[in-house]
Design a protein around this motif. Structure first.
Motif, PDB file in Angstrom:
ATOM      1  N   LEU A  21       0.828  -1.205   0.000  1.00  0.00           N
ATOM      2  CA  LEU A  21       0.000   0.000   0.000  1.00  0.00           C
ATOM      3  C   LEU A  21       0.864   1.257   0.000  1.00  0.00           C
ATOM      4  CD1 LEU A  21      -2.809  -1.029   2.492  1.00  0.00           C
ATOM      5  CD2 LEU A  21      -2.945  -0.855   0.010  1.00  0.00           C
ATOM      6  N   GLU A  22       2.030   1.193   0.619  1.00  0.00           N
ATOM      7  CA  GLU A  22       2.940   2.336   0.602  1.00  0.00           C
ATOM      8  C   GLU A  22       3.368   2.660  -0.831  1.00  0.00           C
ATOM      9  OE1 GLU A  22       3.981   4.424   3.036  1.00  0.00           O
ATOM     10  OE2 GLU A  22       2.543   3.401   4.333  1.00  0.00           O
ATOM     11  N   ASP A  23       3.610   1.618  -1.622  1.00  0.00           N
ATOM     12  CA  ASP A  23       3.983   1.839  -3.016  1.00  0.00           C
ATOM     13  C   ASP A  23       2.811   2.380  -3.823  1.00  0.00           C
ATOM     14  OD1 ASP A  23       6.619   1.070  -2.647  1.00  0.00           O
ATOM     15  OD2 ASP A  23       6.167  -1.041  -3.006  1.00  0.00           O
ATOM     16  N   PHE A  24       1.592   1.920  -3.521  1.00  0.00           N
ATOM     17  CA  PHE A  24       0.413   2.486  -4.172  1.00  0.00           C
ATOM     18  C   PHE A  24       0.324   3.983  -3.909  1.00  0.00           C
ATOM     19  CE2 PHE A  24      -2.039  -1.665  -4.491  1.00  0.00           C
ATOM     20  CZ  PHE A  24      -2.135  -1.622  -5.864  1.00  0.00           C
ATOM     21  N   LYS A  25       0.627   4.384  -2.691  1.00  0.00           N
ATOM     22  CA  LYS A  25       0.552   5.802  -2.336  1.00  0.00           C
ATOM     23  C   LYS A  25       1.570   6.643  -3.102  1.00  0.00           C
ATOM     24  CE  LYS A  25       0.318   6.927   1.992  1.00  0.00           C
ATOM     25  NZ  LYS A  25       0.514   6.972   3.458  1.00  0.00           N
ATOM     26  N   LYS A  26       2.668   6.038  -3.517  1.00  0.00           N
ATOM     27  CA  LYS A  26       3.720   6.756  -4.241  1.00  0.00           C
ATOM     28  C   LYS A  26       3.352   7.016  -5.702  1.00  0.00           C
ATOM     29  CE  LYS A  26       7.410   4.653  -1.517  1.00  0.00           C
ATOM     30  NZ  LYS A  26       8.563   3.749  -1.596  1.00  0.00           N
ATOM     31  N   TYR A  29      -1.849   9.574  -9.648  1.00  0.00           N
ATOM     32  CA  TYR A  29      -3.219   9.089  -9.839  1.00  0.00           C
ATOM     33  C   TYR A  29      -3.395   8.399 -11.189  1.00  0.00           C
ATOM     34  CZ  TYR A  29      -8.222   8.842 -10.307  1.00  0.00           C
ATOM     35  OH  TYR A  29      -9.493   8.369 -10.509  1.00  0.00           O
ATOM     36  N   LEU A  32      -1.684   5.018 -11.136  1.00  0.00           N
ATOM     37  CA  LEU A  32      -2.416   4.111 -10.262  1.00  0.00           C
ATOM     38  C   LEU A  32      -3.685   3.605 -10.945  1.00  0.00           C
ATOM     39  CD1 LEU A  32      -2.823   2.734  -7.539  1.00  0.00           C
ATOM     40  CD2 LEU A  32      -3.929   4.820  -6.742  1.00  0.00           C
TER      41      LEU A  32
END
Length: 67
Positions: A21-26, A29, A32
């Motif tokens: 999830l930390e990588d998703f946040k990076k 938009y 993603l």
């Protein structure tokens, strides 16, 4: 510090089969959103075979063709 993008996420998925999830946040938009759409297609049609996940962003391919 280098930017985490679509290609980095795909590489990580191919190597480990997961993404945090930390990588998703990076991710930006757009990256993603595109990654999640590709994962849906990948799971549905390729049965999760890592080699069938697109390595390059479709949006970036379109930009290259326009240039």
């Amino acid at each position: 510090m280098s930017k985490y993008d679509y290609e980095d996420a795909v590489k990580q998925l191919q190597e480990s089969g997961s993404i945090s999830l930390e990588d998703f946040k990076k991710l930006a938009y757009d990256d993603l959103n595109e990654l999640l759409e590709e994962i849906k297609v990948w799971c549905l049609y390729a049965n999760g075979a890592a080699d069938k996940l697109p390595k390059e962003s479709k949006k970036k391919k379109k930009k290259k063709k326009k240039d």
